[in-house]
Design a protein around this motif. Structure first.
Motif, PDB file in Angstrom:
ATOM      1  N   SER A  96       5.612 110.741 152.821  1.00  0.00           N
ATOM      2  CA  SER A  96       6.678 111.150 152.666  1.00  0.00           C
ATOM      3  C   SER A  96       7.973 110.684 153.410  1.00  0.00           C
ATOM      4  CB  SER A  96       6.662 112.760 153.001  1.00  0.00           C
ATOM      5  OG  SER A  96       5.658 113.322 152.127  1.00  0.00           O
ATOM      6  N   ASP A  97       7.793 110.252 154.645  1.00  0.00           N
ATOM      7  CA  ASP A  97       8.594 109.548 155.311  1.00  0.00           C
ATOM      8  C   ASP A  97       9.127 108.283 154.838  1.00  0.00           C
ATOM      9  OD1 ASP A  97       8.508 111.765 157.135  1.00  0.00           O
ATOM     10  OD2 ASP A  97       7.454 110.576 158.743  1.00  0.00           O
ATOM     11  N   LEU A  98       7.898 107.533 154.342  1.00  0.00           N
ATOM     12  CA  LEU A  98       8.223 106.151 153.655  1.00  0.00           C
ATOM     13  C   LEU A  98       8.929 106.210 152.543  1.00  0.00           C
ATOM     14  CD1 LEU A  98       7.649 103.159 153.472  1.00  0.00           C
ATOM     15  CD2 LEU A  98       5.519 103.558 152.347  1.00  0.00           C
ATOM     16  N   ILE A  99       8.634 107.326 151.598  1.00  0.00           N
ATOM     17  CA  ILE A  99       9.493 107.728 150.200  1.00  0.00           C
ATOM     18  C   ILE A  99      10.775 108.176 150.604  1.00  0.00           C
ATOM     19  CG2 ILE A  99       9.638 109.396 148.394  1.00  0.00           C
ATOM     20  CD1 ILE A  99       6.428 109.146 148.359  1.00  0.00           C
ATOM     21  N   GLU A 100      11.180 108.968 151.726  1.00  0.00           N
ATOM     22  CA  GLU A 100      12.565 109.221 151.794  1.00  0.00           C
ATOM     23  C   GLU A 100      13.202 107.956 152.523  1.00  0.00           C
ATOM     24  OE1 GLU A 100      15.950 111.022 152.409  1.00  0.00           O
ATOM     25  OE2 GLU A 100      14.172 111.958 151.513  1.00  0.00           O
ATOM     26  N   PHE A 101      12.647 107.019 153.385  1.00  0.00           N
ATOM     27  CA  PHE A 101      13.198 105.864 153.786  1.00  0.00           C
ATOM     28  C   PHE A 101      13.540 104.937 152.734  1.00  0.00           C
ATOM     29  CE2 PHE A 101      13.000 101.435 155.163  1.00  0.00           C
ATOM     30  CZ  PHE A 101      14.055 101.341 156.024  1.00  0.00           C
ATOM     31  N   VAL A 102      12.778 104.683 151.641  1.00  0.00           N
ATOM     32  CA  VAL A 102      12.705 103.841 150.544  1.00  0.00           C
ATOM     33  C   VAL A 102      13.792 104.244 149.351  1.00  0.00           C
ATOM     34  CG1 VAL A 102      11.696 102.437 148.896  1.00  0.00           C
ATOM     35  CG2 VAL A 102      10.680 102.576 151.024  1.00  0.00           C
ATOM     36  N   TYR A 103      13.670 105.579 149.169  1.00  0.00           N
ATOM     37  CA  TYR A 103      14.575 106.266 148.067  1.00  0.00           C
ATOM     38  C   TYR A 103      14.907 107.528 148.724  1.00  0.00           C
ATOM     39  CZ  TYR A 103      10.891 103.815 145.507  1.00  0.00           C
ATOM     40  OH  TYR A 103      10.002 102.772 144.839  1.00  0.00           O
ATOM     41  N   PRO A 104      16.065 107.275 149.483  1.00  0.00           N
ATOM     42  CA  PRO A 104      16.818 108.357 150.324  1.00  0.00           C
ATOM     43  C   PRO A 104      17.439 109.233 149.132  1.00  0.00           C
ATOM     44  CG  PRO A 104      18.168 106.261 150.524  1.00  0.00           C
ATOM     45  CD  PRO A 104      16.665 105.786 149.619  1.00  0.00           C
ATOM     46  N   SER A 105      17.438 110.531 149.540  1.00  0.00           N
ATOM     47  CA  SER A 105      18.000 111.602 148.577  1.00  0.00           C
ATOM     48  C   SER A 105      17.523 111.077 147.056  1.00  0.00           C
ATOM     49  CB  SER A 105      19.513 111.784 148.845  1.00  0.00           C
ATOM     50  OG  SER A 105      19.731 111.714 150.047  1.00  0.00           O
ATOM     51  N   ILE A 106      16.291 111.205 146.766  1.00  0.00           N
ATOM     52  CA  ILE A 106      15.898 110.315 145.427  1.00  0.00           C
ATOM     53  C   ILE A 106      16.459 111.562 144.272  1.00  0.00           C
ATOM     54  CG2 ILE A 106      13.732 111.718 145.625  1.00  0.00           C
ATOM     55  CD1 ILE A 106      12.442 109.049 144.056  1.00  0.00           C
TER      56      ILE A 106
END
Length: 147
Positions: A96-106
């Motif tokens: 989840s941290d990786l997803i938030e880092f790569v795709y911020p405010s998706i």
């Protein structure tokens, strides 16, 4: 990620295309043609000298790994030291941290034209890719009638 059959089809095609009369290149992988990464085309930089230098160092690190210089011998396995600034430390849910880092405010940005073209997550194995994809898809609200 590409399925192994894609590589096999490319291998057969290149062997056919580059086969010589002697037939030697038909025994070599990819018809004897070696494809080498010489520049990471996806890396972009700002005009700030610090950012340019950081990107250059990261690109060189990627090339170093791509040229199989990271390990001692080319046995198919190597220990690669990941720079500290790329590690996700002390996380309860690193994916989840990786997803938030790569795709911020998706959820706010996913409809932007180039949002996904500007970023990607690479994973070494398909099971990790599937887990990340499932996590990403679970974030989106159901889009009834839009499929």
């Amino acid at each position: 990620m590409i399925h192994k059959h894609g590589f096999k089809a490319l291998d057969r095609s290149l062997k056919d295309i580059f086969s010589s009369k002697s037939g030697k290149s038909s025994d070599l992988p990819f018809g004897g043609k070696v494809l080498k990464l010489s520049k990471h085309l996806r890396l972009t930089t700002s005009n700030e000298s610090f950012q340019v230098e950081q990107t250059r160092l990261f690109a060189n690190w990627l090339l170093h790994i791509g040229e199989v210089n990271a390990g001692d011998q080319n046995t198919g396995e190597a220990i690669i030291k990941i720079p500290e600034d790329l590690l996700i430390k002390h996380s309860i849910d690193p994916i989840s941290d990786l997803i938030e880092f790569v795709y911020p405010s998706i959820l706010d940005n996913f409809k932007r034209l180039n949002f996904f073209h500007e970023r990607e997550i690479l994973a070494p194995k398909n099971d990790i890719v599937h887990e990340i994809n499932e996590r990403l898809l679970s974030l989106f609200p159901e889009m009834k009638g839009n499929i």
